[in-house]
Each structure stands twice: as C-alpha cells, then as structure tokens.
Design a protein around this motif. Structure first.
Motif, PDB file in Angstrom:
ATOM      1  N   UNK A  16      -2.195  41.208  19.339  1.00 13.45           N
ATOM      2  CA  UNK A  16      -3.723  41.698  20.433  1.00 13.45           C
ATOM      3  C   UNK A  16      -3.534  42.771  20.901  1.00 13.45           C
ATOM      4  N   UNK A  17      -4.148  43.539  19.743  1.00  8.57           N
ATOM      5  CA  UNK A  17      -4.730  45.240  19.981  1.00  8.57           C
ATOM      6  C   UNK A  17      -5.586  45.214  21.218  1.00  8.57           C
ATOM      7  N   UNK A  18      -6.286  44.299  21.748  1.00  9.19           N
ATOM      8  CA  UNK A  18      -6.937  44.178  22.994  1.00  9.19           C
ATOM      9  C   UNK A  18      -6.313  43.853  24.386  1.00  9.19           C
ATOM     10  N   UNK A  19      -5.001  43.552  23.952  1.00  5.57           N
ATOM     11  CA  UNK A  19      -4.288  43.123  25.238  1.00  5.57           C
ATOM     12  C   UNK A  19      -3.402  44.980  25.272  1.00  5.57           C
ATOM     13  N   UNK A  20      -2.697  45.211  24.110  1.00  9.67           N
ATOM     14  CA  UNK A  20      -1.914  46.484  23.922  1.00  9.67           C
ATOM     15  C   UNK A  20      -2.434  47.450  24.117  1.00  9.67           C
ATOM     16  N   UNK A  21      -4.429  47.802  24.491  1.00  5.56           N
ATOM     17  CA  UNK A  21      -4.296  48.570  24.474  1.00  5.56           C
ATOM     18  C   UNK A  21      -4.450  48.274  25.811  1.00  5.56           C
ATOM     19  N   UNK A  22      -5.350  47.726  26.832  1.00  6.30           N
ATOM     20  CA  UNK A  22      -4.679  47.497  28.399  1.00  6.30           C
ATOM     21  C   UNK A  22      -3.841  47.613  29.054  1.00  6.30           C
ATOM     22  N   UNK A  23      -2.949  47.558  28.075  1.00  5.44           N
ATOM     23  CA  UNK A  23      -1.339  47.840  28.970  1.00  5.44           C
ATOM     24  C   UNK A  23      -1.419  49.256  28.593  1.00  5.44           C
ATOM     25  N   UNK A  24      -1.342  49.123  27.422  1.00  7.64           N
ATOM     26  CA  UNK A  24      -0.992  51.682  27.157  1.00  7.64           C
ATOM     27  C   UNK A  24      -1.947  52.258  28.053  1.00  7.64           C
ATOM     28  N   UNK A  25      -3.275  52.056  27.575  1.00  6.99           N
ATOM     29  CA  UNK A  25      -4.096  53.153  28.003  1.00  6.99           C
ATOM     30  C   UNK A  25      -4.542  52.858  29.599  1.00  6.99           C
ATOM     31  N   UNK A  26      -4.167  51.864  30.141  1.00 10.49           N
ATOM     32  CA  UNK A  26      -4.682  51.142  31.214  1.00 10.49           C
ATOM     33  C   UNK A  26      -3.850  50.664  32.276  1.00 10.49           C
ATOM     34  N   UNK A  27      -3.098  49.912  31.798  1.00 14.96           N
ATOM     35  CA  UNK A  27      -1.851  50.157  32.886  1.00 14.96           C
ATOM     36  C   UNK A  27      -0.555  50.989  33.281  1.00 14.96           C
ATOM     37  N   UNK A  28      -0.157  51.907  32.037  1.00 18.65           N
ATOM     38  CA  UNK A  28       0.697  52.018  32.154  1.00 18.65           C
ATOM     39  C   UNK A  28       0.142  54.228  31.698  1.00 18.65           C
ATOM     40  N   UNK A  29      -1.164  53.556  31.848  1.00 15.57           N
ATOM     41  CA  UNK A  29      -2.491  55.411  31.408  1.00 15.57           C
ATOM     42  C   UNK A  29      -1.362  57.075  30.424  1.00 15.57           C
ATOM     43  N   UNK A  30      -1.243  55.370  29.735  1.00 19.46           N
ATOM     44  CA  UNK A  30      -1.074  56.315  28.300  1.00 19.46           C
ATOM     45  C   UNK A  30      -2.146  57.407  27.735  1.00 19.46           C
ATOM     46  N   UNK A  87       6.225  50.926  22.250  1.00 19.78           N
ATOM     47  CA  UNK A  87       5.830  50.059  23.514  1.00 19.78           C
ATOM     48  C   UNK A  87       6.189  49.165  24.282  1.00 19.78           C
ATOM     49  N   UNK A  88       7.137  48.381  23.016  1.00 15.88           N
ATOM     50  CA  UNK A  88       7.795  47.354  24.002  1.00 15.88           C
ATOM     51  C   UNK A  88       8.325  47.551  24.831  1.00 15.88           C
ATOM     52  N   UNK A  89       9.688  48.408  25.254  1.00 19.82           N
ATOM     53  CA  UNK A  89       9.961  49.066  26.200  1.00 19.82           C
ATOM     54  C   UNK A  89       9.135  49.838  28.147  1.00 19.82           C
ATOM     55  N   UNK A  90       8.420  50.491  27.404  1.00 18.11           N
ATOM     56  CA  UNK A  90       6.824  50.754  28.028  1.00 18.11           C
ATOM     57  C   UNK A  90       6.644  49.790  29.283  1.00 18.11           C
ATOM     58  N   UNK A  91       5.742  49.206  28.364  1.00 19.41           N
ATOM     59  CA  UNK A  91       5.988  47.929  28.813  1.00 19.41           C
ATOM     60  C   UNK A  91       6.732  46.928  29.297  1.00 19.41           C
TER      61      UNK A  91
END
Length: 71
Positions: free
Chosen positions: A15-29, A42-46
């Motif tokens: 689920x790349x869309x979800x992973x990018x939304x969390x990583x780039x959006x929520x975590x602001x990486x 990624x799993x630990x950061x999320x």
C-alpha cells in the motif's frame, strides 16, 4: 475474486499510497529520508511495532557498545 484476495493466495500489492501518506504527510519526513528507510525503521517511526517488541534490553545494549565502541 479480486486480485490479492486471501482465498486466491495471491499477494496483495504494497500500500504505497498509505505508506507515503504516513511518511511524507503525518511524519513529515523529507522524501530522501522516507525513501532511505528500511521497512522496520518505517514501521517503528509510524508506531506499527508494538510496545516492547523491538526495545533493547540493557544487557543487549551493553554488549553492542562493547562490540562497537564509539571512536
């Protein structure tokens, strides 16, 4: 049956869309940081790794510090 259905045995696409939304959006990486992460990082950061599941114990940390001392 849809592709990726458990009954077919076919793997589901990642689920790349979800992973990018969390990583780039929520975590602001930064994108370069996001794409350099391992799945475990990624799993630990999320927050996807349960409490205590990946925590180091003092003896393990002491052993690592002895094996790989700071220079």
């Amino acid at each position: 049956m849809a592709a990726g259905d458990e009954t077919t045995g076919a793997p589901r696409p990642f689920p790349w869309d979800m992973a990018m939304a969390v990583g780039l959006g929520r975590l602001r990486l930064e994108p370069s940081v996001f794409w350099a992460l391992t799945m475990r990082e990624f799993a630990a950061a999320a927050g996807l790794i349960g409490e205590g599941g990946g925590a180091l114990t003092r003896p393990v940390l002491a052993g690592l510090m002895q094996r790989f001392p700071d220079q």
